[in-house]
Motif scaffolding. Structure first.
Motif, PDB file in Angstrom:
ATOM      1  N   ASP A  22       0.746  -1.242   0.083  1.00  0.00           N
ATOM      2  CA  ASP A  22       0.021   0.005   0.069  1.00  0.00           C
ATOM      3  C   ASP A  22       0.834   1.129  -0.123  1.00  0.00           C
ATOM      4  N   SER A  38      -4.152   3.151   3.174  1.00  0.00           N
ATOM      5  CA  SER A  38      -5.137   2.686   2.355  1.00  0.00           C
ATOM      6  C   SER A  38      -6.274   3.452   2.184  1.00  0.00           C
ATOM      7  N   LEU A  67      -5.316   6.288  -0.296  1.00  0.00           N
ATOM      8  CA  LEU A  67      -5.424   5.485  -1.600  1.00  0.00           C
ATOM      9  C   LEU A  67      -7.005   5.658  -2.218  1.00  0.00           C
TER      10      LEU A  67
END
Ligand code: ADP
Ligand code: MG
Length: 577
Positions: free
Chosen positions: A240, A339, A342
């Motif tokens: 990640d 994450s 993202l």
């Protein structure tokens, strides 16, 4: 054992017994502890023996500090507490340095120490190795516990494990008075008293509003920069983190132990353009790194005079605003935070202006080109660039090897010269810049990962843990130690200004043969004077995969005072005319 009829009936009544020794072992095993780093002695010698008999790997060191550094780095590498076990008072104090180091570096570790009789210690009646260890440990670790009753061993060990790994990881002290180990209790009740720690380091999700705020700050940046710290390496969220860096298109700087989280050869690495990147950036995204002395506290000359905004991801809320204002604090575990970043970036994220990324790239290329010829020299005596240029090739060819690195010049030059290619492959002196982590870290790295280890050591740094090469030989570990021998601390050339018989305080024995120390314990020793020979010897030793030590003779004039942090030395206006 023979027993009379009466004995038998009593035994049946009370059932089978267990004791403190076995409850400690059972509790550790229940929680997947596999390795104990220790130095035997009163009152824990038998505990170590029983641990081995019960299938734990018990590695004995020559000094507790190195067992402690081993446990600390085992914690960093595995995200589980590394366990160091020591005897009372002096052994405990020797281990304490490493416990404090683990806490400072946010590595999970438990120092288990035997201690003397509570009643006598508290009345200060002069017991064997009398010391109030719990009180002394407290300010140097994240949590400290003492277990007085066998039935509390399960809870005590569970608390120690959870305290070490949850939230910001750190060192935990666990005090086991000698009497506890011999206490008995019913075996079935004992087994029931043990605790398996469920989800020891629970995920800590960032607040969605914090993520949104952070992404807005990043979106507004013209010259953004990511700084990856060893917290990011520790988190084991490698995929990640890489995805975030690549999707963002933002240049990144790895802190020392975060080198290799993305390969140092990655096009977005700003490592060789560090000064420019720090000075010019307008938004800095810190991921598992602290704005402490290693980053000049986020201010001053290093950071230039352009206004900056900081985004910081950290598991510890109190880290925010520690040195400068944090415009967008994101509190949570790094995996969850990155994450969430993202997800929040969506599919139309625009990468930073190309003037910025190109400026960094150009600076980086020119620095790399300027350095390249120096790294290829084959001078005798060797300078740092020639010697490390050789080792750089070795790590390029052996990306799975773990590099342990300490010293002053040996550390500073190696950090910038040797590229790392995979996460958690570079282990070094950490936040305090400790000299002495070398052999302890090398041993734990080999034991915990099974990977070959290359330890690149200044001659002074090596001296702190040098006796542990016996430990390396005893366990036949795949460790190749290279001692950069320049005959002194920083340099080998200082002279005693009085002309007296003693050498200067920074000077060692000339032409010391560290390689013979390794031979004394059955390992292989090499003596080399040129980069080519150094490369040949290290390759041979690493192919062989057994304990080896290479005494690499470095020009005694080559180093500088305190490596790159000479500015931290106070200056006398009186003495230095
Ligand atoms: P460096 O010296 O590489 O800059 P530091 O040790 O100064 O790194 O900083 C590491 C930071 O990472 C600490 O502030 C620590 O709280 C944080 N940290 C450690 N593990 C995690 C994790 N799993 N998630 C979030 N932050 C973490
Ligand atoms: Mg030296």
């Amino acid at each position: 054992m023979s027993s009379t009829a009466t004995d038998k009936s009593t035994e049946e009544n009370i059932g089978e017994l267990t004791d403190g020794f076995h409850l400690v072992i059972d509790a550790l095993k229940l929680n997947d502890v596999k390795t104990i780093y220790n130095v035997p002695g009163i009152p824990i010698t038998d505990l170590g023996r029983y641990m081995q008999a019960e299938g734990l790997r018990v590695l004995s060191f020559r000094h507790e500090q190195h067992a402690g550094y081993a446990a600390a780095i085992a914690g960093y590498l595995t995200k589980k507490p590394g366990i160091c076990m020591t005897v009372s008072a002096p052994g405990f104090l020797n281990g304490l340095t490493a416990l404090a180091h683990a806490t400072t570096n946010c590595f999970p570790m438990i120092l288990i120490s035997g201690s003397s009789e509570r009643e006598i210690v508290d009345l200060q009646q002069g017991d064997y190795e009398e010391m109030d260890q719990l009180a002394i440990a407290k300010p140097l670790c994240k949590a400290a516990f003492r277990i007085l009753h066998a039935e509390d061993i399960g809870i005590g060990i569970a608390r120690a494990i959870r305290a070490a790994v949850s939230g910001r990881p750190g060192g935990v002290y666990l005090d086991l008075p000698a009497k506890l180990l011999g206490q008995t209790m019913d075996a079935i009740a004992g087994e029931k008293s043990l605790v398996k720690v469920i989800d020891a380091a629970p995920a800590q999700l960032p607040a969605p509003s914090a993520v949104e705020r952070a992404l807005n700050v990043i979106k507004g940046a013209k010259r953004p920069l990511i700084i990856l710290g060893k917290g990011a390496a520790y988190a084991q969220a490698d995929d990640d983190i890489r995805a975030f860096v690549e999707k963002s298109g933002i240049p990144y700087l790895p802190m020392s132990m975060a080198k290799g989280l993305l390969p140092d050869t990655h096009p977005q690495s700003a490592g060789p353009a560090r000064s420019l990147a720090l000075k010019e950036a307008d938004v800095v995204i810190m991921i598992g790194a602290r704005l402490n002395w290693l980053l000049s506290h986020g201010k001053g000359k290093t950071w230039g005079d352009k206004p900056k905004q900081f985004v910081q991801i950290d598991i510890e809320p109190k880290e925010m605003d520690s040195n400068v204002e944090i415009a967008a604090p994101v509190v949570g575990d790094i995996g969850s935070c990155v994450s969430a970043f993202l997800d929040g970036m969506g599919n139309d994220w625009s990468t930073p202006p190309s003037e910025w990324t190109e400026a960094i790239y150009a600076k980086k290329q020119s620095n790399i080109e300027r350095m390249a010829p120096k790294l290829q020299n084959n001078n005798v005596p060797m300078d740092y660039q020639g010697a490390l240029g050789a080792l750089r090739i070795i790590i390029n060819e052996r990306p799975d090897a773990i590099l342990v690195n300490e010293g002053a010049n040996t550390l500073d030059f190696a950090r910038s010269i040797i590229d790392m290619h995979k996460p958690r492959k570079r282990l070094d002196v950490g936040t305090w810049g400790v000299m002495g982590i070398g052999m302890g870290q090398a041993i734990a790295a080999a034991v915990e990962t099974g990977c070959p280890v290359l330890a690149v050591e200044g001659d002074s740094a090596f001296g702190f843990s040098g006796m542990e090469i016996e430990t390396i030989c005893r366990y036949n570990l795949p460790i190749c130690v290279v001692v950069f021998n320049n005959g002194g601390i920083y340099r080998g050339t200082d002279v005693n200004p009085t002309g007296g018989e003693d050498v200067a305080p920074t000077v060692f024995v000339k032409d010391a043969r560290y390689d013979k120390m390794m031979e004394a314990f059955g390992g292989v020793g090499y003596y080399v004077t040129s980069p080519d020979d150094l490369k040949r010897a290290v390759n041979e030793a690493m192919d062989f995969g057994k304990p080896a030590l290479i005494n690499a003779v470095i020009d005694e004039n080559a180093g500088t005072e305190s490596g790159r942090i000479g500015n931290l030395n106070p200056q006398s206006v009186v003495a230095k005319k």
